[in-house]
Write a protein that holds these residues in place. Structure first.
Motif, PDB file in Angstrom:
ATOM      1  N   SER A   1      -6.159   1.745   1.093  1.00 26.67           N
ATOM      2  CA  SER A   1      -6.422   3.191   1.135  1.00 26.67           C
ATOM      3  C   SER A   1      -5.927   3.866  -0.147  1.00 26.67           C
ATOM      4  CB  SER A   1      -5.757   3.821   2.365  1.00 26.67           C
ATOM      5  OG  SER A   1      -4.356   3.696   2.309  1.00 26.67           O
TER       6      SER A   1
ATOM      7  N   TYR B   1      -6.413   2.856  -3.142  1.00 24.56           N
ATOM      8  CA  TYR B   1      -7.518   2.844  -4.103  1.00 24.56           C
ATOM      9  C   TYR B   1      -8.543   3.924  -3.767  1.00 24.56           C
ATOM     10  CZ  TYR B   1      -5.517  -1.712  -5.271  1.00 24.56           C
ATOM     11  OH  TYR B   1      -4.668  -2.720  -5.621  1.00 24.56           O
ATOM     12  N   GLU B   2      -8.785   4.161  -2.483  1.00 24.72           N
ATOM     13  CA  GLU B   2      -9.699   5.234  -2.076  1.00 24.72           C
ATOM     14  C   GLU B   2      -9.114   6.596  -2.449  1.00 24.72           C
ATOM     15  OE1 GLU B   2     -12.878   5.152  -0.911  1.00 24.72           O
ATOM     16  OE2 GLU B   2     -12.639   3.045  -1.460  1.00 24.72           O
ATOM     17  N   PHE B   3      -7.807   6.742  -2.291  1.00 26.38           N
ATOM     18  CA  PHE B   3      -7.127   7.974  -2.698  1.00 26.38           C
ATOM     19  C   PHE B   3      -7.374   8.232  -4.180  1.00 26.38           C
ATOM     20  CE2 PHE B   3      -3.161   9.212  -4.932  1.00 26.38           C
ATOM     21  CZ  PHE B   3      -3.100  10.548  -4.578  1.00 26.38           C
TER      22      PHE B   3
ATOM     23  N   ASN C   1       0.828  -1.203   0.000  1.00 24.21           N
ATOM     24  CA  ASN C   1       0.000   0.000   0.000  1.00 24.21           C
ATOM     25  C   ASN C   1       0.867   1.259   0.000  1.00 24.21           C
ATOM     26  OD1 ASN C   1      -2.678   1.212   0.132  1.00 24.21           O
ATOM     27  ND2 ASN C   1      -2.151   1.798   2.223  1.00 24.21           N
TER      28      ASN C   1
ATOM     29  N   TYR D   1       1.405   4.339  -3.215  1.00 24.47           N
ATOM     30  CA  TYR D   1       1.413   5.805  -3.137  1.00 24.47           C
ATOM     31  C   TYR D   1       2.726   6.364  -3.688  1.00 24.47           C
ATOM     32  CZ  TYR D   1      -2.627   6.113   0.067  1.00 24.47           C
ATOM     33  OH  TYR D   1      -3.870   6.062   0.639  1.00 24.47           O
TER      34      TYR D   1
ATOM     35  N   LYS E   1      -9.731   7.038  -6.095  1.00 29.54           N
ATOM     36  CA  LYS E   1     -11.161   7.289  -6.320  1.00 29.54           C
ATOM     37  C   LYS E   1     -11.513   8.735  -5.950  1.00 29.54           C
ATOM     38  CE  LYS E   1     -13.937   4.005  -5.256  1.00 29.54           C
ATOM     39  NZ  LYS E   1     -14.757   3.039  -4.512  1.00 29.54           N
ATOM     40  N   ASN E   2     -11.022   9.198  -4.819  1.00 31.47           N
ATOM     41  CA  ASN E   2     -11.290  10.575  -4.396  1.00 31.47           C
ATOM     42  C   ASN E   2     -10.688  11.585  -5.369  1.00 31.47           C
ATOM     43  OD1 ASN E   2     -12.677   9.752  -2.127  1.00 31.47           O
ATOM     44  ND2 ASN E   2     -10.878   9.865  -0.804  1.00 31.47           N
TER      45      ASN E   2
ATOM     46  N   ARG F   1     -10.929  -1.431 -11.075  1.00 33.90           N
ATOM     47  CA  ARG F   1     -11.173  -1.198  -9.647  1.00 33.90           C
ATOM     48  C   ARG F   1     -12.451  -0.382  -9.445  1.00 33.90           C
ATOM     49  NH1 ARG F   1      -8.689  -4.368  -6.348  1.00 33.90           N
ATOM     50  NH2 ARG F   1      -9.475  -2.977  -4.755  1.00 33.90           N
TER      51      ARG F   1
ATOM     52  N   ILE G   1     -12.978   2.620 -10.687  1.00 32.93           N
ATOM     53  CA  ILE G   1     -12.631   4.036 -10.570  1.00 32.93           C
ATOM     54  C   ILE G   1     -12.846   4.691 -11.935  1.00 32.93           C
ATOM     55  CG2 ILE G   1     -10.799   5.684 -10.053  1.00 32.93           C
ATOM     56  CD1 ILE G   1      -9.549   3.434  -8.279  1.00 32.93           C
TER      57      ILE G   1
ATOM     58  N   PRO H   1      -9.146  -3.931   0.272  1.00 32.22           N
ATOM     59  CA  PRO H   1      -9.559  -2.523   0.087  1.00 32.22           C
ATOM     60  C   PRO H   1      -8.484  -1.548   0.568  1.00 32.22           C
ATOM     61  CG  PRO H   1     -10.574  -3.406   2.047  1.00 32.22           C
ATOM     62  CD  PRO H   1      -9.771  -4.530   1.442  1.00 32.22           C
TER      63      PRO H   1
ATOM     64  N   SER I   1     -12.731  12.047  -8.618  1.00 28.75           N
ATOM     65  CA  SER I   1     -14.098  12.560  -8.559  1.00 28.75           C
ATOM     66  C   SER I   1     -14.132  13.975  -9.125  1.00 28.75           C
ATOM     67  CB  SER I   1     -14.624  12.538  -7.125  1.00 28.75           C
ATOM     68  OG  SER I   1     -14.022  13.557  -6.364  1.00 28.75           O
TER      69      SER I   1
END
Length: 118
Positions: free
Chosen positions: A75, A77-79, A30, A34, A81-82, A114, A116, A73, A85
């Protein structure tokens, strides 16, 4: 970016990836994701097409995650996705993502896989 020398920054990214190697568990993977994203974005902004092969090599572990990561899941991938947006582009990472997709189309395929969208 101008005509500045970013050798120190590139060496720091390389040292960071060496410190996280072999990226064989969820936490090192992870963190390295990054690091790889930001390293690839730096090269894309500095040299773009001239460093395309290097950028693809840096992103390869992100684009082809190991089997133990496939459904985790992260973080990271959430980065992503955010940052993709429509409401969020404060740091300019969306532009970096789009630039990386242009240089390494497999990165776009990975993102779509993913869930995204961009």
């Amino acid at each position: 970016f101008g005509g500045k020398d970013y050798t120190r920054a590139e060496n720091a990214y390389k040292a960071g990836l060496q410190a996280l190697a072999p990226e064989d568990e969820v936490h090192t993977y992870n963190l390295s994701a990054y690091l790889r994203f930001h390293y690839a974005a730096l090269l894309a902004n500095l040299d773009g097409d001239k460093r395309k092969a290097d950028i693809a090599a840096i992103l390869k572990p992100v684009v082809n995650p190991p089997s133990f990561i496939q459904s985790f899941p992260l973080s990271f991938y959430e980065f992503l996705k955010n940052e993709t947006s429509h409401e969020h582009d404060v740091n300019g990472h969306k532009k970096d993502i789009l630039k990386l997709i242009r240089l390494v189309p497999e990165f776009g395929t990975f993102l779509r896989g993913r869930g995204i969208v961009f």
